[in-house]
Write an enzyme that holds these catalytic residues in place. Structure first.
Site, PDB file in Angstrom:
ATOM      1  N   LYS A   1      -3.648  -3.140  -2.696  1.00 53.71           N
ATOM      2  CA  LYS A   1      -3.615  -3.230  -1.219  1.00 53.71           C
ATOM      3  C   LYS A   1      -4.526  -2.137  -0.658  1.00 53.71           C
ATOM      4  O   LYS A   1      -4.531  -1.007  -1.164  1.00 53.71           O
ATOM      5  CB  LYS A   1      -2.164  -3.026  -0.758  1.00 53.71           C
ATOM      6  CG  LYS A   1      -1.954  -3.143   0.741  1.00 53.71           C
ATOM      7  CD  LYS A   1      -0.478  -2.939   1.080  1.00 53.71           C
ATOM      8  CE  LYS A   1      -0.209  -3.076   2.564  1.00 53.71           C
ATOM      9  NZ  LYS A   1       1.215  -2.898   2.900  1.00 53.71           N
TER      10      LYS A   1
ATOM     11  N   SER B   1       3.059  -6.740   5.544  1.00 54.64           N
ATOM     12  CA  SER B   1       1.650  -6.450   5.672  1.00 54.64           C
ATOM     13  C   SER B   1       0.839  -6.672   4.391  1.00 54.64           C
ATOM     14  O   SER B   1      -0.381  -6.786   4.452  1.00 54.64           O
ATOM     15  CB  SER B   1       1.453  -5.006   6.137  1.00 54.64           C
ATOM     16  OG  SER B   1       1.976  -4.096   5.191  1.00 54.64           O
TER      17      SER B   1
ATOM     18  N   SER C   1       7.118  -5.161   3.660  1.00 59.43           N
ATOM     19  CA  SER C   1       5.735  -5.604   3.471  1.00 59.43           C
ATOM     20  C   SER C   1       5.365  -6.118   2.095  1.00 59.43           C
ATOM     21  O   SER C   1       4.327  -6.744   1.935  1.00 59.43           O
ATOM     22  CB  SER C   1       4.771  -4.486   3.835  1.00 59.43           C
ATOM     23  OG  SER C   1       4.596  -4.485   5.211  1.00 59.43           O
TER      24      SER C   1
HETATM   25  N1  GLN Z   1       6.725  -5.756   9.254  1.00 56.26           N
HETATM   26  C1  GLN Z   1       7.182  -4.406   9.201  1.00 56.26           C
HETATM   27  C2  GLN Z   1       6.404  -3.548  10.156  1.00 56.26           C
HETATM   28  O1  GLN Z   1       5.470  -4.015  10.710  1.00 56.26           O
HETATM   29  C3  GLN Z   1       7.070  -3.855   7.817  1.00 56.26           C
HETATM   30  C4  GLN Z   1       5.703  -3.447   7.457  1.00 56.26           C
HETATM   31  C5  GLN Z   1       5.617  -2.703   6.171  1.00 56.26           C
HETATM   32  O2  GLN Z   1       6.559  -2.720   5.369  1.00 56.26           O
HETATM   33  N2  GLN Z   1       4.526  -1.977   5.998  1.00 56.26           N
HETATM   34  O3  GLN Z   1       6.693  -2.404  10.344  1.00 56.26           O
END
Ligand code: GLN
Length: 466
Positions: A74, A149, A173
């Site tokens: 990532k 994400s 994410s």
């Molecule tokens: N969707 C969640 C957020 O936007 C989790 C994102 C993540 O785990 N980086 O904070």
């Protein structure tokens, strides 16, 4: 046990394929792919490493299990010499000065990083549309989002472009895109894997997590990257999980589920029905299923977003164009900071920085930020109580189906609410795995802190049960 890593290892050592061909094949697939999962290919770097593996095999030397296995990273992890953009304009040209500990461990084991993967900018999002590289589309239906994400990572694994990928999970994410693309995705116990070199989003819940196509591959990668690291003081020493340990799920007698969250109106009926029928199949294995009463989804989502926004506002204050990234000069220093930050951060990231600074500011912090910390303490106490009654907690990964590309951008609130099932386990710092079974967006298995092996054990059982 099914394992893509072992299968490829066998093909390499028996010289059925060369490592250069293997890596080249995957690079070609990534290059041609129309899902938008790639931020940068690491072609020459990867091929050079593949060549070295082939030379070793030609000389008759033995190679490790992960040696020569192509994987994805990532684009929020440092890998020295490569760009780490966080899918942002801010860091579009930023070159990593060092390598993240988890990635270094994989390099030491001989695995080969082939791609920096598209993701929501700074990990901010649940749909992988908050990115300067264009949205990532779902591996199974390109009209739908990949989830976020770590959307690029999930798609690359689902499409076999990478054998496994390393994502970051702050509030879901890894688990949510794994669910949307039907692969495995693990958020380990907070501190099991070093965060050093993972760009900080919300430091108190940030976790490094592998995505793969089998429980066995998750186990192999988890073993390789876990452990105490002097560069991350929140890490702890863990023991390796042995392969045969996964077969011994007989100690799991009781699982719980959150009845109140399933009764929420926002729950997609088909996911609820599939989840309930999965519980019936588990009961048929002689395992007791207990209904639990948890915080409601509004409280969970609000608490998570207040804390995550507060932490990200602090973490991202270091990005002002002075030390890192793209600087835009204006009339004076203050103006330069302002223009640099307003031009280089996305709308979603700015929303979070503004929200985070608001909840931390005088006059608001007691009522909002400190209250959220208190709710988080209550949640941790609740989890302790639950794990005195049950061995594991099961939940759907998401309350709804993957949205169409474009829809989440129009309604950020709906996007935040789609995290209802993932964020609680992040606040509790608990090990949670998405398995691609049970419902269309999968099921999460959660254990008490540091019981990551139990999660994998049960996942192995579910592989055979659902
Ligand atoms: N969707 C969640 C957020 O936007 C989790 C994102 C993540 O785990 N980086 O904070």
């Amino acid at each position: 046990m099914q394992s893509q890593i072992k299968q490829i290892h066998q093909q390499l050592t028996s010289k059925q394929i060369s490592c250069v061909d293997l890596v080249q094949q995957r690079l070609d697939l990534l290059k041609q792919n129309s899902h938008g999962s790639v931020n940068a290919l690491l072609d020459s770097y990867a091929l050079e490493r593949a060549q070295a593996v082939d030379e070793k095999i030609a000389k008759g030397e033995s190679i490790g299990l992960l040696e020569g296995i192509p994987f994805g990273v990532k684009d929020v992890f440092m890998l020295q010499g490569t760009k780490t953009t966080a899918s942002s304009d801010f860091l579009k040209q930023y070159k990593s000065a060092y390598t993240a500990s988890a990635i270094q461990k994989l390099l030491d084991a001989g695995a080969i990083p082939i791609v920096k993967e598209n993701c929501d900018s700074f990990g901010h999002g649940s749909s992988n549309e908050n990115t300067i590289f264009g949205p990532v589309s779902n591996a199974h239906d390109p009209a739908l989002v990949a989830g976020g994400s770590s959307g690029g990572s999930a798609v690359n694994v689902a499409k076999d472009y990478t054998v496994f990928s390393i994502g970051g999970d702050t509030g879901g994410s890894v688990r949510q895109p794994a669910g949307y693309n039907q692969v495995y995705g693990l958020k380990p116990t907070y501190g099991r894997i070093s965060r050093y070199g993972l760009m900080a989003y919300a430091s108190s819940t940030d976790c490094v997590g592998p995505l793969a196509k089998s429980v066995e591959d998750i186990r192999i990668v988890l073993n390789a990257i876990s452990g105490k690291d002097v560069k991350d003081q929140t890490t702890y020493e863990s023991t390796e999980i042995a392969e045969d340990f996964l077969e011994k799920a007989s100690g799991i007698k009781t699982v719980g589920y959150f009845k109140n969250l399933l009764e929420n109106d926002a729950m997609e009926p088909s996911i609820k029905a599939d989840f309930m029928s999965a519980l019936e199949k588990i009961k048929a294995q002689g395992i007791e299923v207990k209904a639990l009463d948890f915080l409601d989804s509004d409280t969970l989502v609000s608490t998570y977003y207040i804390l995550a926004m507060a932490e990200t506002a602090s973490n991202l204050s270091r990005l002002d164009g002075t030390n890192y990234g793209n600087r835009i000069n204006a009339e004076n220093l203050i103006e330069s900071y302002a223009v640099t930050r307003s031009e280089n951060f996305s709308e979603e990231t700015k929303r979070r920085i503004v929200g985070g600074n608001q909840v931390l500011s005088q006059g608001f912090s007691d009522d909002i930020y400190l209250k959220s910390l208190a709710i988080r303490d209550k949640l941790s106490a609740d989890f302790e109580g639950f794990f005195a009654q049950v061995d594991l907690i099961l939940s759907p990964v998401t309350p709804g189906l993957p949205p169409k590309i474009g829809d989440s951008l129009k309604d950020p609130m709906a996007m935040y609410l789609s995290d209802a099932f993932t964020v609680g386990f992040s606040l509790g710092q608990l090990p949670t795995l998405t398995v691609p079974q049970g419902t269309v967006t999968g099921i999460q298995i959660t254990a008490a802190k540091t019981d990551d092996e139990r999660v994998l054990q049960f996942a192995h059982l579910l592989e055979e049960t659902l």
